[in-house]
Write a protein that holds these residues in place. Structure first.
Motif, PDB file in Angstrom:
ATOM      1  N   LYS A 110       0.709  -1.255   0.074  1.00 54.74           N
ATOM      2  CA  LYS A 110       0.018  -0.031  -0.029  1.00 54.74           C
ATOM      3  C   LYS A 110       0.869   1.161   0.095  1.00 54.74           C
ATOM      4  O   LYS A 110       0.512   2.213  -0.933  1.00 54.74           O
ATOM      5  CB  LYS A 110      -0.984   0.141   1.339  1.00 54.74           C
ATOM      6  CG  LYS A 110      -2.211  -0.872   1.045  1.00 54.74           C
ATOM      7  CD  LYS A 110      -2.824  -0.808   2.236  1.00 54.74           C
ATOM      8  CE  LYS A 110      -4.302  -1.756   2.056  1.00 54.74           C
ATOM      9  NZ  LYS A 110      -4.909  -1.790   3.617  1.00 54.74           N
ATOM     10  N   GLY A 111       2.005   1.082   0.733  1.00 52.42           N
ATOM     11  CA  GLY A 111       2.883   2.615   0.838  1.00 52.42           C
ATOM     12  C   GLY A 111       3.567   2.616  -0.736  1.00 52.42           C
ATOM     13  O   GLY A 111       3.610   3.677  -1.006  1.00 52.42           O
ATOM     14  N   LEU A 112       3.678   1.580  -1.228  1.00 50.56           N
ATOM     15  CA  LEU A 112       4.351   1.839  -2.493  1.00 50.56           C
ATOM     16  C   LEU A 112       3.368   2.251  -3.741  1.00 50.56           C
ATOM     17  O   LEU A 112       3.858   3.109  -4.405  1.00 50.56           O
ATOM     18  CB  LEU A 112       5.162   0.466  -2.985  1.00 50.56           C
ATOM     19  CG  LEU A 112       6.018  -0.222  -2.261  1.00 50.56           C
ATOM     20  CD1 LEU A 112       6.520  -1.582  -2.645  1.00 50.56           C
ATOM     21  CD2 LEU A 112       7.461   0.663  -2.734  1.00 50.56           C
ATOM     22  N   ARG A 113       2.392   1.640  -3.356  1.00 48.18           N
ATOM     23  CA  ARG A 113       1.316   2.256  -4.407  1.00 48.18           C
ATOM     24  C   ARG A 113       0.988   3.810  -4.327  1.00 48.18           C
ATOM     25  O   ARG A 113       0.910   4.792  -5.211  1.00 48.18           O
ATOM     26  CB  ARG A 113      -0.133   1.279  -4.239  1.00 48.18           C
ATOM     27  CG  ARG A 113       0.063   0.202  -4.894  1.00 48.18           C
ATOM     28  CD  ARG A 113      -1.202  -0.533  -4.807  1.00 48.18           C
ATOM     29  NE  ARG A 113      -1.129  -1.876  -5.258  1.00 48.18           N
ATOM     30  CZ  ARG A 113      -2.006  -2.918  -5.032  1.00 48.18           C
ATOM     31  NH1 ARG A 113      -3.152  -2.563  -4.956  1.00 48.18           N
ATOM     32  NH2 ARG A 113      -1.810  -4.108  -5.706  1.00 48.18           N
ATOM     33  N   GLN A 114       1.053   4.291  -2.843  1.00 45.19           N
ATOM     34  CA  GLN A 114       0.777   5.575  -2.552  1.00 45.19           C
ATOM     35  C   GLN A 114       1.840   6.558  -3.144  1.00 45.19           C
ATOM     36  O   GLN A 114       1.520   7.683  -3.656  1.00 45.19           O
ATOM     37  CB  GLN A 114       0.463   5.826  -1.198  1.00 45.19           C
ATOM     38  CG  GLN A 114      -0.946   5.066  -0.573  1.00 45.19           C
ATOM     39  CD  GLN A 114      -1.130   5.202   0.693  1.00 45.19           C
ATOM     40  OE1 GLN A 114      -0.160   5.350   1.726  1.00 45.19           O
ATOM     41  NE2 GLN A 114      -2.255   4.809   1.396  1.00 45.19           N
ATOM     42  N   ARG A 115       3.090   5.986  -2.858  1.00 43.39           N
ATOM     43  CA  ARG A 115       4.347   6.756  -3.239  1.00 43.39           C
ATOM     44  C   ARG A 115       4.460   6.803  -4.827  1.00 43.39           C
ATOM     45  O   ARG A 115       4.430   8.112  -5.266  1.00 43.39           O
ATOM     46  CB  ARG A 115       5.411   6.199  -2.722  1.00 43.39           C
ATOM     47  CG  ARG A 115       6.666   6.894  -2.859  1.00 43.39           C
ATOM     48  CD  ARG A 115       8.037   6.251  -2.451  1.00 43.39           C
ATOM     49  NE  ARG A 115       8.001   5.259  -3.227  1.00 43.39           N
ATOM     50  CZ  ARG A 115       8.890   4.008  -2.978  1.00 43.39           C
ATOM     51  NH1 ARG A 115       9.564   3.862  -1.858  1.00 43.39           N
ATOM     52  NH2 ARG A 115       9.212   3.198  -3.865  1.00 43.39           N
ATOM     53  N   ASP A 116       3.917   5.912  -5.516  1.00 44.80           N
ATOM     54  CA  ASP A 116       3.764   5.919  -6.909  1.00 44.80           C
ATOM     55  C   ASP A 116       2.690   6.845  -7.235  1.00 44.80           C
ATOM     56  O   ASP A 116       2.991   7.489  -8.133  1.00 44.80           O
ATOM     57  CB  ASP A 116       3.345   4.360  -7.364  1.00 44.80           C
ATOM     58  CG  ASP A 116       3.867   4.341  -9.109  1.00 44.80           C
ATOM     59  OD1 ASP A 116       4.587   5.001  -9.515  1.00 44.80           O
ATOM     60  OD2 ASP A 116       2.745   3.790  -9.549  1.00 44.80           O
ATOM     61  N   GLN A 117       1.647   6.806  -6.870  1.00 44.04           N
ATOM     62  CA  GLN A 117       0.467   7.589  -7.211  1.00 44.04           C
ATOM     63  C   GLN A 117       1.084   9.122  -7.129  1.00 44.04           C
ATOM     64  O   GLN A 117       0.680   9.980  -7.719  1.00 44.04           O
ATOM     65  CB  GLN A 117      -0.928   7.366  -6.256  1.00 44.04           C
ATOM     66  CG  GLN A 117      -1.479   6.072  -6.883  1.00 44.04           C
ATOM     67  CD  GLN A 117      -2.560   5.436  -6.020  1.00 44.04           C
ATOM     68  OE1 GLN A 117      -2.999   6.364  -5.084  1.00 44.04           O
ATOM     69  NE2 GLN A 117      -3.418   4.568  -6.574  1.00 44.04           N
ATOM     70  N   THR A 118       1.602   9.411  -5.687  1.00 42.62           N
ATOM     71  CA  THR A 118       2.180  10.709  -5.473  1.00 42.62           C
ATOM     72  C   THR A 118       2.953  11.097  -6.674  1.00 42.62           C
ATOM     73  O   THR A 118       2.903  12.331  -6.948  1.00 42.62           O
ATOM     74  CB  THR A 118       2.794  10.706  -4.141  1.00 42.62           C
ATOM     75  OG1 THR A 118       1.705  10.366  -3.149  1.00 42.62           O
ATOM     76  CG2 THR A 118       3.253  12.212  -3.876  1.00 42.62           C
ATOM     77  N   ARG A 119       3.851  10.494  -7.184  1.00 42.49           N
ATOM     78  CA  ARG A 119       4.901  10.784  -8.225  1.00 42.49           C
ATOM     79  C   ARG A 119       4.309  10.890  -9.601  1.00 42.49           C
ATOM     80  O   ARG A 119       4.584  11.654 -10.168  1.00 42.49           O
ATOM     81  CB  ARG A 119       5.792   9.701  -8.186  1.00 42.49           C
ATOM     82  CG  ARG A 119       6.841   9.365  -7.262  1.00 42.49           C
ATOM     83  CD  ARG A 119       8.048   8.556  -7.517  1.00 42.49           C
ATOM     84  NE  ARG A 119       8.812   8.221  -6.319  1.00 42.49           N
ATOM     85  CZ  ARG A 119       9.618   7.433  -6.257  1.00 42.49           C
ATOM     86  NH1 ARG A 119       9.773   6.366  -7.231  1.00 42.49           N
ATOM     87  NH2 ARG A 119      10.632   7.405  -5.134  1.00 42.49           N
ATOM     88  N   ARG A 120       3.063  10.572  -9.764  1.00 42.42           N
ATOM     89  CA  ARG A 120       2.285  10.500 -10.982  1.00 42.42           C
ATOM     90  C   ARG A 120       1.608  11.630 -11.114  1.00 42.42           C
ATOM     91  O   ARG A 120       1.108  12.283 -12.137  1.00 42.42           O
ATOM     92  CB  ARG A 120       1.255   9.152 -11.214  1.00 42.42           C
ATOM     93  CG  ARG A 120       2.314   8.009 -11.529  1.00 42.42           C
ATOM     94  CD  ARG A 120       1.460   6.795 -12.084  1.00 42.42           C
ATOM     95  NE  ARG A 120       2.088   5.816 -12.160  1.00 42.42           N
ATOM     96  CZ  ARG A 120       1.747   4.672 -12.462  1.00 42.42           C
ATOM     97  NH1 ARG A 120       0.432   4.526 -12.775  1.00 42.42           N
ATOM     98  NH2 ARG A 120       2.520   3.661 -12.768  1.00 42.42           N
ATOM     99  N   SER A 121       0.989  12.211  -9.979  1.00 34.81           N
ATOM    100  CA  SER A 121       0.125  13.256  -9.795  1.00 34.81           C
ATOM    101  C   SER A 121       0.806  14.579 -10.313  1.00 34.81           C
ATOM    102  O   SER A 121       1.803  14.912  -9.723  1.00 34.81           O
ATOM    103  CB  SER A 121      -0.548  13.382  -8.439  1.00 34.81           C
ATOM    104  OG  SER A 121       0.314  13.861  -7.600  1.00 34.81           O
ATOM    105  N   PRO A 122       0.106  15.259 -11.021  1.00 40.11           N
ATOM    106  CA  PRO A 122       0.938  16.484 -11.539  1.00 40.11           C
ATOM    107  C   PRO A 122       0.830  17.564 -10.391  1.00 40.11           C
ATOM    108  O   PRO A 122       0.102  17.693  -9.490  1.00 40.11           O
ATOM    109  CB  PRO A 122      -0.395  17.393 -12.531  1.00 40.11           C
ATOM    110  CG  PRO A 122      -1.460  16.520 -12.317  1.00 40.11           C
ATOM    111  CD  PRO A 122      -1.217  15.372 -11.787  1.00 40.11           C
ATOM    112  N   SER A 123       2.288  18.264 -10.466  1.00 37.19           N
ATOM    113  CA  SER A 123       2.379  19.394  -9.355  1.00 37.19           C
ATOM    114  C   SER A 123       1.824  20.407  -9.910  1.00 37.19           C
ATOM    115  O   SER A 123       1.781  20.955 -10.982  1.00 37.19           O
ATOM    116  CB  SER A 123       3.961  19.242  -9.196  1.00 37.19           C
ATOM    117  OG  SER A 123       4.507  19.657 -10.351  1.00 37.19           O
ATOM    118  N   ARG A 124       1.347  21.183  -9.047  1.00 37.00           N
ATOM    119  CA  ARG A 124       0.782  22.667  -9.331  1.00 37.00           C
ATOM    120  C   ARG A 124       1.568  23.719  -8.580  1.00 37.00           C
ATOM    121  O   ARG A 124       2.246  23.867  -7.979  1.00 37.00           O
ATOM    122  CB  ARG A 124      -0.648  22.963  -8.704  1.00 37.00           C
ATOM    123  CG  ARG A 124      -1.647  21.704  -9.352  1.00 37.00           C
ATOM    124  CD  ARG A 124      -3.028  21.839  -8.937  1.00 37.00           C
ATOM    125  NE  ARG A 124      -3.740  20.831  -9.617  1.00 37.00           N
ATOM    126  CZ  ARG A 124      -4.897  20.884  -9.799  1.00 37.00           C
ATOM    127  NH1 ARG A 124      -5.647  21.829  -9.083  1.00 37.00           N
ATOM    128  NH2 ARG A 124      -5.502  20.089 -10.344  1.00 37.00           N
TER     129      ARG A 124
END
Length: 64
Positions: free
Chosen positions: A50-64
């Motif tokens: 779960k931690g790896l998935r959350q970290r991966d999703q954070t990296r993929r989300s566009p920064s604003r």
């Protein structure tokens, strides 16, 4: 059958799909007991995944 056809090169596994909604456990699987150490190890792996998935999703989300 699909695995055997794949061994013969008769199927493209990229096109194979499994619908998990039809997968069912045998009725004898109900009430299964698991060793406490094994259960703890499995829970740790799930938490890590779960931690790896959350970290991966954070990296993929566009920064604003």
């Amino acid at each position: 059958m699909i695995a055997e056809a794949a061994k013969r090169g008769q199927v493209d596994l990229g096109l194979v799909s499994v619908d998990s909604t039809v997968a069912r456990a045998h009725h004898h699987a109900a009430g299964m007991t698991v060793d406490a150490e094994l259960l703890e190890a499995l829970e740790e792996v799930v938490a890590e995944e779960k931690g790896l998935r959350q970290r991966d999703q954070t990296r993929r989300s566009p920064s604003r």
